[in-house]
Design an enzyme around this catalytic site. Structure first.
Site, PDB file in Angstrom:
ATOM      1  N   ASP A   1     -12.541  -7.973 -17.662  1.00  0.00           N
ATOM      2  CA  ASP A   1     -12.896  -9.144 -18.473  1.00  0.00           C
ATOM      3  C   ASP A   1     -11.691  -9.525 -19.331  1.00  0.00           C
ATOM      4  O   ASP A   1     -11.320  -8.803 -20.251  1.00  0.00           O
ATOM      5  CB  ASP A   1     -14.105  -8.806 -19.345  1.00  0.00           C
ATOM      6  CG  ASP A   1     -14.533  -9.961 -20.240  1.00  0.00           C
ATOM      7  OD1 ASP A   1     -13.877 -11.027 -20.215  1.00  0.00           O
ATOM      8  OD2 ASP A   1     -15.521  -9.795 -20.986  1.00  0.00           O
TER       9      ASP A   1
ATOM     10  N   HIS B   1       0.819  -1.221   0.000  1.00  0.00           N
ATOM     11  CA  HIS B   1       0.000   0.000   0.000  1.00  0.00           C
ATOM     12  C   HIS B   1       0.848   1.264   0.000  1.00  0.00           C
ATOM     13  O   HIS B   1       0.389   2.334  -0.406  1.00  0.00           O
ATOM     14  CB  HIS B   1      -0.924  -0.009   1.220  1.00  0.00           C
ATOM     15  CG  HIS B   1      -2.136   0.869   1.072  1.00  0.00           C
ATOM     16  ND1 HIS B   1      -2.180   1.963   0.228  1.00  0.00           N
ATOM     17  CD2 HIS B   1      -3.360   0.816   1.652  1.00  0.00           C
ATOM     18  CE1 HIS B   1      -3.364   2.536   0.305  1.00  0.00           C
ATOM     19  NE2 HIS B   1      -4.098   1.860   1.164  1.00  0.00           N
TER      20      HIS B   1
END
Length: 446
Positions: free
Chosen positions: A390, A162
């Site tokens: 996708d 992070h």
């Protein structure tokens, strides 16, 4: 008990011409996340005709090739976070032929169960996510794991430091990788991430960085993060707030706030306030017990000049609200109290001086956190478009945040099959989860 076998661990190199080494110093916004656990997420793709032969001969090579191409546009993700003895603060080092770790594994686990929305133990999901390579002075920025469920589908697990990037950058990377895999090219509207000196993009006084590095947790110069003890017996569930649910909750907030016409009734505020009150009621206990909670505010548009959308790095601050007790949310007016508190907090970010606000918020959060008291925090704002990745075999059937934490964690995202609703991924103890789900659902019905 399902088994998981690691087939191989490979190193993926960005597809790029020769480049000079690149050093990206961390900024104030990065340093705030330096001593926290890696962000971890697993995303599931159903493919019921996916044999081992077709996976290893067709799908995996395509995923690996497109990953190499995608990394060309996100070079820091193939880098390492380093903290050399002579340097006052850590930096991201990107070298020619830098690589990213990709683990390929197989499991005989039930895909429908793990990718479903029902109760699943965290211990079932965590093996699907890789670990970052770490030492005292170096840690990889990103690691990936692709796990095959023969004749069921596959999943992609991701672990990211992070301190190097925030969730928005990670989602943009996954969507870009998916687009390249499916279409062979980067999206037309893609804005290449900025690799400029971060201190030229982030206009924050340098003394703020020194203040952070002088805090007690940085007395020992190390990039190793102490292991996080997960919530014992932790389970996850995915719950939905439909567009109709959101409409009714927003109407309820308006009807219960007759003296306030200035409330910030965003989807985020409404959802957080509702989840907060359900969690407090589900946990019960002393009405005077503290109920700290946290959200993350994006400061990209709050700085002067604003930070470009294509900036690759952190520009978010954790906002800690620690002065409230359980009784504030246990009564009938608990929901509207949550709405007012969150609305006022968000509006207050825009009314104060930005630079002063940033440090005050960070320092206040450190001072007001009571040792041993669990807080509720939310990740993954509902505008990231997480279901847009996708790879050519359909959109994900589910995506889960499995970041380890001793606190109470939930995430928000847009719903997979409906515009305007919210998907909530909640993690609690099993005994608390049963009560939470009952309170959550009965509140919508009533």
């Amino acid at each position: 008990m399902a088994s998981l076998n690691v087939i191989k661990v490979s190193r993926v190199t960005p597809t790029t011409d020769s480049m000079s080494p690149l050093i990206l110093p961390l900024t104030f916004f990065d340093l705030m996340w330096l001593n926290l656990s890696a962000l971890e997420r697993v995303t599931f793709y159903r493919h019921t005709e996916l044999s081992k032969d077709s996976f290893y001969s067709l799908i995996l090579p395509k995923l690996e090739e497109s990953l190499s191409l995608a990394l060309t546009h996100f070079l820091p993700l193939a880098g390492h976070l380093k903290w050399d003895p002579q340097d006052p603060k850590p930096h991201i080092a990107i070298f020619p032929q830098g690589t990213l770790s990709l683990t390929v594994s197989e499991t005989d686990a039930d895909f429908s169960h793990l990718s479903g929305k029902g109760l699943r133990f965290q211990t079932e999901l965590r093996p699907l996510v890789p670990e970052l390579m770490v030492s005292s002075d170096s840690v990889s920025v990103l690691a990936l794991q692709i796990t095959l469920f023969p004749n069921q589908g596959f999943c992609i697990g991701i672990a990211v430091n992070h301190a190097a990037v925030d969730g928005k950058t990670v989602v943009n990377f996954l969507k870009s990788w998916a687009h390249i895999c499916k279409y062979g090219a980067i999206p037309q509207d893609f804005q290449p991430p900025m690799l400029l000196d971060r201190n030229k993009v982030i206009n924050v006084p340098s003394e703020l960085e020194l203040k952070i590095l002088q805090l007690p947790q940085y007395n020992v110069r190390t990039l190793k993060i102490p292991p996080t003890n997960d919530i014992e017996d932790a389970v996850q569930i995915t719950l939905d707030l439909s567009q109709e649910n959101m409409k009714k909750l927003r109407e309820r907030a308006k009807s219960e706030s007759t003296t306030r016409s200035d409330l910030h009734l965003s989807t985020f505020v409404i959802t957080y306030a509702y989840v907060l009150t359900c969690v407090v009621k589900a946990r019960g206990g002393d009405a005077d017990r503290p109920v700290p909670f946290t959200y993350v505010a994006d400061f990209r548009d709050r700085l002067d000049p604003p930070v470009p959308a294509s900036y690759l790095g952190n520009c978010v601050v954790a906002i800690n609200l620690s002065e409230y007790k359980a009784k504030t949310f246990l009564r009938e007016d608990g929901f509207i109290n949550g709405v007012k508190i969150l609305s006022d907090s968000i509006r207050g970010l825009s009314s104060r001086g930005v630079v002063d606000t940033i440090w005050e918020l960070y320092e206040e959060g450190l001072k007001t956190m009571e040792p041993g008291v669990q807080k509720l925090y939310v990740g993954g704002p509902n505008k990231f478009g997480i279901y847009g990745s996708d790879f050519g075999w359909g959109t994900p059937v589910n995506t889960e945040n499995v970041t380890p934490s001793r606190h109470l964690r939930f995430t928000m995202s847009e719903r997979r099959d409906e515009t305007g609703g919210v998907e909530i991924d909640m993690c609690l103890k099993k005994c608390e989860m049963d009560v939470f789900v009952s309170v959550f659902q009965s509140g919508l019905e009533n």
